[in-house]
Design a protein around this motif. Structure first.
Motif, PDB file in Angstrom:
ATOM      1  N   UNK A 226      10.447   3.054  19.795  1.00  0.00           N
ATOM      2  CA  UNK A 226       9.334   2.049  19.600  1.00  0.00           C
ATOM      3  C   UNK A 226       9.513   0.951  18.392  1.00  0.00           C
ATOM      4  N   UNK A 227       9.847   1.604  17.342  1.00  0.00           N
ATOM      5  CA  UNK A 227       9.886   0.758  16.241  1.00  0.00           C
ATOM      6  C   UNK A 227      11.049  -0.241  16.316  1.00  0.00           C
TER       7      UNK A 227
ATOM      8  N   UNK B 203       4.409  -1.900   4.625  1.00  0.00           N
ATOM      9  CA  UNK B 203       3.554  -0.803   5.355  1.00  0.00           C
ATOM     10  C   UNK B 203       2.943  -1.513   6.841  1.00  0.00           C
ATOM     11  N   UNK B 204       2.909  -1.092   7.952  1.00  0.00           N
ATOM     12  CA  UNK B 204       2.500  -1.603   8.968  1.00  0.00           C
ATOM     13  C   UNK B 204       1.972  -0.180   9.815  1.00  0.00           C
TER      14      UNK B 204
ATOM     15  N   UNK C 131      -2.018   2.009  15.883  1.00  0.00           N
ATOM     16  CA  UNK C 131      -3.623   1.304  16.055  1.00  0.00           C
ATOM     17  C   UNK C 131      -4.646   2.028  15.635  1.00  0.00           C
ATOM     18  N   UNK C 132      -4.481   3.169  14.749  1.00  0.00           N
ATOM     19  CA  UNK C 132      -5.589   3.600  14.198  1.00  0.00           C
ATOM     20  C   UNK C 132      -6.374   3.037  13.164  1.00  0.00           C
ATOM     21  N   UNK C 133      -5.741   1.802  12.922  1.00  0.00           N
ATOM     22  CA  UNK C 133      -6.236   0.953  11.742  1.00  0.00           C
ATOM     23  C   UNK C 133      -5.870   1.260  10.303  1.00  0.00           C
ATOM     24  N   UNK C 134      -4.978   2.252  10.120  1.00  0.00           N
ATOM     25  CA  UNK C 134      -4.691   2.496   8.729  1.00  0.00           C
ATOM     26  C   UNK C 134      -2.875   2.668   9.005  1.00  0.00           C
ATOM     27  N   UNK C 135      -2.303   1.773   7.737  1.00  0.00           N
ATOM     28  CA  UNK C 135      -1.011   1.976   7.743  1.00  0.00           C
ATOM     29  C   UNK C 135      -0.748   3.104   6.880  1.00  0.00           C
TER      30      UNK C 135
ATOM     31  N   UNK D 136       3.894   4.622  11.981  1.00  0.00           N
ATOM     32  CA  UNK D 136       3.801   3.671  10.861  1.00  0.00           C
ATOM     33  C   UNK D 136       5.029   3.492   9.960  1.00  0.00           C
ATOM     34  N   UNK D 137       5.547   4.604   9.481  1.00  0.00           N
ATOM     35  CA  UNK D 137       6.825   4.579   8.950  1.00  0.00           C
ATOM     36  C   UNK D 137       7.979   4.067   9.539  1.00  0.00           C
ATOM     37  N   UNK D 138       8.172   4.571  10.836  1.00  0.00           N
ATOM     38  CA  UNK D 138       9.351   4.023  11.317  1.00  0.00           C
ATOM     39  C   UNK D 138       9.382   2.487  11.842  1.00  0.00           C
ATOM     40  N   UNK D 139       8.083   2.085  12.277  1.00  0.00           N
ATOM     41  CA  UNK D 139       7.760   0.494  12.287  1.00  0.00           C
ATOM     42  C   UNK D 139       8.352  -0.513  11.089  1.00  0.00           C
TER      43      UNK D 139
END
Length: 252
Positions: A93-94, A185-186, A190-194, A201-204
Motif C-alpha cells: 500500500x505504501x 511522518x504521515x 486515516x486515524x488522524x495520527x502519524x 504510517x511508518x511504511x508510507x
C-alpha cells in the motif's frame, strides 16, 4: 646529470598524479559516485508491483486510497517471501500511495519491504510482532544517538516518541528518528495520527521519504541515493539491495 634525472622523475610523478586524478573524476562520473558521503551507485533492484482491487463502497481505509491489496495475491506473496501478511500489506500500500503522489518515483514494494526487514525484521525485532491494527507489540527503540559510535543528535521531541529527553533514538518498525519523523511522518491508516510505531504510517512515510526530491528509483543512481539518504552506509546499501533483489526473485 643527477639533477636532470631527479627532475625527470619528479615530472613523471607529477604527470601520473594528474592523470590519476583525471581518471578518478571520470570514474566518479561513470560509476555514479555522489558527493554526499561519496557512495557508489548500486544497480537498482527490479521494482516489484503489488496487485490491487477496488475498495468496497464506504470502506474506511488509508488516506487518499481507492483500492486495497488483493487478499489472494497477498496471501500467496507472504508465503513466497516469508514477510508477515500484515507487514506486506503495509509495504504494498505504501509503494502504491508513494507512486500515486510521485509518479516518476517508480518505487517497488520490495524496496520498502527490504528496508523494513533490515531495520526491524518487519517489526519482529526483539521478539515482537505486529498487531492486527499494525502496531508493534512492544516498543522498538534504537540506542541513544550520543556520538558514541553513532552520530550525536540531541533530543528534539522531549522524549515523546523515544522516551529519551536527552538524545534522539530511532523508533518503530522503519526506525525513524524523531527529527526526521517530524518532517516526513504521515498518517496512512486515516486515524488522524502519524505514528512511527504503526507499520502503515511508518511504511508510507519511508516510501515518501525515499521518493523525495524527484528521485527515480528505477535507476541505479536514484535508487542508491534514496537508500543512502535513509542510512549513509555502504553496508546498509548492500543489505537493502540484496533483500530487495531476493523479494523480487521470489515473486517472479
Amino acid at each position: 646529470m643527477l639533477r636532470l634525472k631527479r627532475l625527470a622523475v619528479l615530472s613523471l610523478f607529477a604527470f601520473c598524479a594528474i592523470m590519476a586524478g583525471a581518471f578518478w573524476l571520470l570514474g566518479a562520473t561513470d560509476t555514479g559516485v555522489s558527493g554526499a558521503g561519496m557512495h557508489a551507485a548500486q544497480s537498482a533492484p527490479p521494482q516489484a508491483a503489488g496487485k490491487f482491487v477496488p475498495l468496497a463502497s464506504g470502506s474506511a481505509h488509508a488516506v487518499n486510497i481507492t483500492r486495497t491489496v488483493d487478499p489472494a495475491w497477498l496471501a500467496r506473496t507472504a508465503v513466497k517471501t516469508g514477510i508477515p501478511v500484515r507487514a506486506l500489506r503495509a509495504y504494498v500500500a505504501a509503494a502504491g500511495m508513494a507512486n500515486a503522489d510521485s509518479p516518476a518515483c517508480g518505487i517497488g514494494w520490495n524496496t520498502v519491504a527490504a528496508v523494513g526487514f533490515v531495520e526491524s525484521v518487519h517489526g519482529a525485532l526483539g521478539g515482537g510482532r505486529l498487531t492486527a491494527s499494525g502496531e508493534v507489540s512492544g516498543p522498538i527503540v534504537g540506542p541513544g544517538l550520543n556520538g558514541d559510535g553513532f552520530a550525536a543528535i540531541a533530543d528534539t521531541d522531549r522524549g515523546a516518541l523515544d522516551g529519551d529527553a536527552r538524545w534522539d533514538r530511532a523508533v518503530g518498525p522503519m526506525q525513524f528518528i524523531p527529527a526526521t519523523w517530524k518532517l516526513a511522518g504521515r498518517d496512512a491508516n486515516g486515524d488522524g495520527v502519524a505514528d512511527p510505531h504503526n507499520i502503515d504510517d511508518a511504511a508510507l512515510s519511508a516510501a515518501g521519504y525515499l521518493c523525495a526530491g524527484g528521485r527515480d528509483l528505477t535507476t541505479a543512481q536514484g535508487w542508491s541515493d534514496a537508500i543512502w539518504s535513509y542510512n549513509q552506509s555502504e553496508a546498509y546499501l548492500g543489505q537493502v539491495g540484496d533483500k530487495a533483489d531476493e523479494y523480487a526473485e521470489q515473486v517472479g
